[in-house]
Design a protein around this motif. Sequence first.
Motif, PDB file in Angstrom:
ATOM      1  N   LYS A 149       0.861  -1.186   0.000  1.00 23.44           N
ATOM      2  CA  LYS A 149       0.000   0.000   0.000  1.00 23.44           C
ATOM      3  C   LYS A 149       0.895   1.234   0.000  1.00 23.44           C
ATOM      4  O   LYS A 149       1.466   1.598   1.027  1.00 23.44           O
ATOM      5  CB  LYS A 149      -0.934  -0.017   1.212  1.00 23.44           C
TER       6      LYS A 149
ATOM      7  N   SER B 206      -2.068   2.024   7.164  1.00 21.77           N
ATOM      8  CA  SER B 206      -1.066   1.416   6.280  1.00 21.77           C
ATOM      9  C   SER B 206       0.136   2.326   6.057  1.00 21.77           C
ATOM     10  O   SER B 206       1.151   1.894   5.498  1.00 21.77           O
ATOM     11  CB  SER B 206      -1.701   1.063   4.927  1.00 21.77           C
TER      12      SER B 206
ATOM     13  N   THR C  37       3.245   3.514   7.055  1.00 18.71           N
ATOM     14  CA  THR C  37       4.319   3.103   7.962  1.00 18.71           C
ATOM     15  C   THR C  37       5.658   3.453   7.329  1.00 18.71           C
ATOM     16  O   THR C  37       5.711   3.823   6.145  1.00 18.71           O
ATOM     17  CB  THR C  37       4.268   1.582   8.191  1.00 18.71           C
TER      18      THR C  37
ATOM     19  N   ALA D  56       5.994   1.587   4.263  1.00 19.08           N
ATOM     20  CA  ALA D  56       5.149   2.068   3.171  1.00 19.08           C
ATOM     21  C   ALA D  56       5.876   3.125   2.347  1.00 19.08           C
ATOM     22  O   ALA D  56       5.607   3.281   1.154  1.00 19.08           O
ATOM     23  CB  ALA D  56       3.840   2.631   3.719  1.00 19.08           C
TER      24      ALA D  56
END
Length: 309
Positions: free
Chosen positions: A125, A251, A253, A256
Amino acid sequence: MTETAFATDEALKLHIAHWQRELGSVKRLAENTLEAYSRDLGQFLNFLAGHTGGTVTIATLSALRGADIRAFMAVRREESLGSRSLARVLSALKSFFKFLERDGVMATEALNVIRTPKIPKSLPKALTVSEAKQTIATTAEMEERPWVAARDMAVLALCYGAGLRIAEALAVTRGDLEGNSIRVTGKGGKIRLVPLIDTVRTMIETYLGLCPFKLWPDDPLFRGVKGGVLSPRLIQMRVVQLRSALGLPPSATPHALRHSFATHLLGRGGDLRAIQELLGHASLSTTQIYTAVDTDRLLESYRKAHPRA
């Protein structure tokens, strides 16, 4: 743990109770996992009762064939159970049958011929370009100490601007900086040289100018407030603060940002092989997952923008 009904005789129920106690007290499974395993076994035994036309006993389980288990899995699949859940069901059944075998109650080869369902890789993501930039830029507003703010910005900049894993970024030493590049030690000790764009290099230089500690060539570049090695947990907590401030999804992070690096490069026409090298992937197939991510993003834009979508 909630009680699960089992279509079995009393002898088998006793073995099930012993198995459940072992999962909880010896193997120390989480309460949710223990409930899921018990529920999976209960559904299988209830299926088996209808499948064989009677109460399930040890003799029933001893006579099991691979076809019986496949039939149960097919029923669960028809009930829209995904591959990940089916894999858990199979794990629960194997756990129970291994318990029975270890206790000398019975043994069966039926489960050995059943393959675990293939679990599709979940797509990374990625953040949008704007979200990724905001995440890094807003870091300065989360911290009163200039050198700590500069440190956190530099770490996150390495994740997004150079595609580093958080562990890789925190393992970088002062000596790993080589002009416009940085030497990165990835998984398996594999070393790669990653170019640094001007923005990332400037953020690192800003941090170096503010850091209150002496940085020797072989020491970790990023330090905690007491001078020790910076913990990844502190960076993760910083991103949690940024998520709240910017209204980003869970999502979002540090990892990510690495996904975003690859996705945005690919979206701008980056070569897949080059991205593989930058990320430190041993196999091109690992990098190819980003082609699906980019396709999803294109389709989403198409559906939102096209008048006939």
